[in-house]
Design an enzyme around this catalytic site. Structure first.
Site, mmCIF file in Angstrom:
data_model
loop_
_atom_site.group_PDB
_atom_site.id
_atom_site.type_symbol
_atom_site.label_atom_id
_atom_site.label_comp_id
_atom_site.label_asym_id
_atom_site.label_seq_id
_atom_site.Cartn_x
_atom_site.Cartn_y
_atom_site.Cartn_z
ATOM 1 N N CYS A 98 26.671 -11.358 -30.156
ATOM 2 C CA CYS A 98 28.070 -11.438 -30.594
ATOM 3 C C CYS A 98 28.451 -12.872 -30.915
ATOM 4 O O CYS A 98 28.751 -13.662 -30.012
ATOM 5 C CB CYS A 98 28.987 -10.861 -29.515
ATOM 6 S SG CYS A 98 30.734 -10.954 -29.950
ATOM 7 N N CYS A 144 31.957 -13.865 -29.864
ATOM 8 C CA CYS A 144 32.103 -14.171 -28.432
ATOM 9 C C CYS A 144 31.490 -15.524 -28.090
ATOM 10 O O CYS A 144 32.056 -16.298 -27.325
ATOM 11 C CB CYS A 144 31.394 -13.121 -27.580
ATOM 12 S SG CYS A 144 31.596 -11.429 -28.129
ATOM 13 N N ASP A 145 30.313 -15.803 -28.629
ATOM 14 C CA ASP A 145 29.512 -16.909 -28.106
ATOM 15 C C ASP A 145 29.301 -18.064 -29.079
ATOM 16 O O ASP A 145 28.740 -19.093 -28.683
ATOM 17 C CB ASP A 145 28.136 -16.372 -27.662
ATOM 18 C CG ASP A 145 28.278 -15.343 -26.537
ATOM 19 O OD1 ASP A 145 29.222 -15.483 -25.741
ATOM 20 O OD2 ASP A 145 27.460 -14.413 -26.476
#
Ligand code: NDP
Length: 355
Positions: A172, A175-176
């Site tokens: 992701c 997200c990261d």
């Protein structure tokens, strides 16, 4: 206040046939890992899945006195359980660990009386109401169901990919990606997800290596053009990842040219796997509509083709796939389920103000 009406007195059936001999039967609470002993295996609402969508549905449903049961799965918590820092979930200005966030969701659902069964659902029968769901040897019955079983990112299946997940390996970028400022990262895949993630990662990384196993992309023309034109993105065609290198975090990739067979090592601090998702819909394919990619099809916001069965989160959403959007969806499904139960006369009074 809402109240339960018209539910049959059967608690648990262990042989798949109807029975009123509940006293001699195993009870849901004897088998579940989270609920108290001796609880009934029937509810006005059963929620399948315990990621952000399922747990938010549980919080809303419990606060509306629906006394929901969450069949949470053997590995409760959904995809956030394999995510380390979550920095985009509102309300946590310093960020929060994925598993901690899910534990908080669950505590909040439990506080209002949600019961949890930490087992996978083995099969369902949505042919008539009450709907029936089997988990372990127990048959659960519900007047309504929220399906929130999510989707699972596909992985390459390499040993070191698993070992370094959350330490440089991710599925992701939203997200990261932030953790890879001024780093070199690689993205695997040739579909829209890979193209989108590679383009997104250019906001942070110095260089984005896009690794695709063939010599042409599967993704849309516009996304291809955008990625191919980006000065930070370097495409390596006909390339497969043989291994992920690094002790405590990713520091390189062992690659193989699928045409020449040549093996090379590329330095990289991040590896984003973007080879597709598998929605967790196998249980429901005999009952609900699936789209061409296997995701559930929603009708009228959170409904399905079966009255009383509602859908929330990544199990139908292949566009946003975020914890916050899944949580919002769980809220909507719970509100829709509550209103539907009320319209059926299963719960007693309007609770629009109870949310
Ligand atoms: P796709 O199935 O479209 O693409 C998966 C990619 O991963 C393919 O290029 C495939 O290679 C590659 N791949 C699959 N397995 C492996 C493996 N084991 N090793 C290496 N490579 C592998 O999945 P996406 O997630 O990209 O997209 C799913 C759907 O969601 C699509 O319909 C897409 O259009 C849509 N989507 C739309 C977006 C948007 O509109 N903004 C954003 C993201 C997705 P190969 O091509 O050789 O099969």
């Amino acid at each position: 206040m809402t109240g339960l009406k018209n539910l049959p007195s059967i608690s648990i059936i262990d042989d798949g046939s109807a029975s009123n001999g509940a006293a001699a039967m195993p009870r849901a609470g004897d088998r579940d890992a989270g609920g108290g002993g001796g609880e009934s295996a029937e509810s006005k609402l059963i929620i399948v899945g315990s990621g952000p969508a399922g747990l938010t549905a549980a919080i809303y449903a419990a606060r509306a006195n629906l006394e929901p049961i969450v069949i949470a799965g053997y590995a409760p918590g959904g995809q956030l359980m394999i995510t380390s820092d979550v920095e985009n979930y509102p309300g946590f200005p310093e960020g929060v660990q994925g598993p901690e966030l899910m534990a908080l969701f669950r505590q909040q659902a439990e506080r209002f009386g949600t019961r949890f069964v930490d087992l996978d659902v083995d099969r369902v029968d949505f042919g008539q109401r009450p709907f029936r769901l089997w988990a372990g040897d127990v048959e659960y019955r519900a007047e309504s169901v929220v399906v929130a079983t999510g989707a699972s990112a596909l992985w390459l299946g390499l040993e070191n990919e698993t070992r370094l997940r959350g330490r440089g390996v991710s599925a992701c970028a939203t997200c990261d990606g932030f953790f890879f400022k001024n780093r070199k990262v690689a993205v695997v895949g040739g579909g829209d997800t890979a193209l989108e993630e590679a383009t997104f990662l250019t906001k942070f990384a110095d260089e984005v290596l896009l690794l695709h196993r063939r010599d042409s992309f599967r993704g849309s023309k516009i996304m291809q053009d955008r990625a191919l034109a980006h000065p930070k993105i370097r495409v390596r065609w006909n390339t497969e990842v043989l291994d992920v290198l690094g002790e405590n975090s990713v520091d390189g990739l062992k690659l193989r040219d699928t045409v020449s067979g040549e093996e090379t090592v590329e330095a990289a601090q991040g590896l984003f796997i973007a080879i597709g998702y598998k929605p967790n819909t196998d249980l429901f394919r005999d009952w609900l509509d699936l789209d061409g990619q296997g995701y559930l099809v929603v009708r009228d916001e959170t409904g399905s083709k079966i009255d009383g069965v509602f859908i929330a989160g990544d199990v139908h959403d292949h566009r946003y796939r975020q914890a916050i959007t899944a949580a919002g969806d769980g809220c909507r499904a719970a509100i829709d389920a509550e209103r539907w139960l009320e319209a059926q006369g299963i719960t007693e009074s309007a609770t629009a103000s109870a949310w």
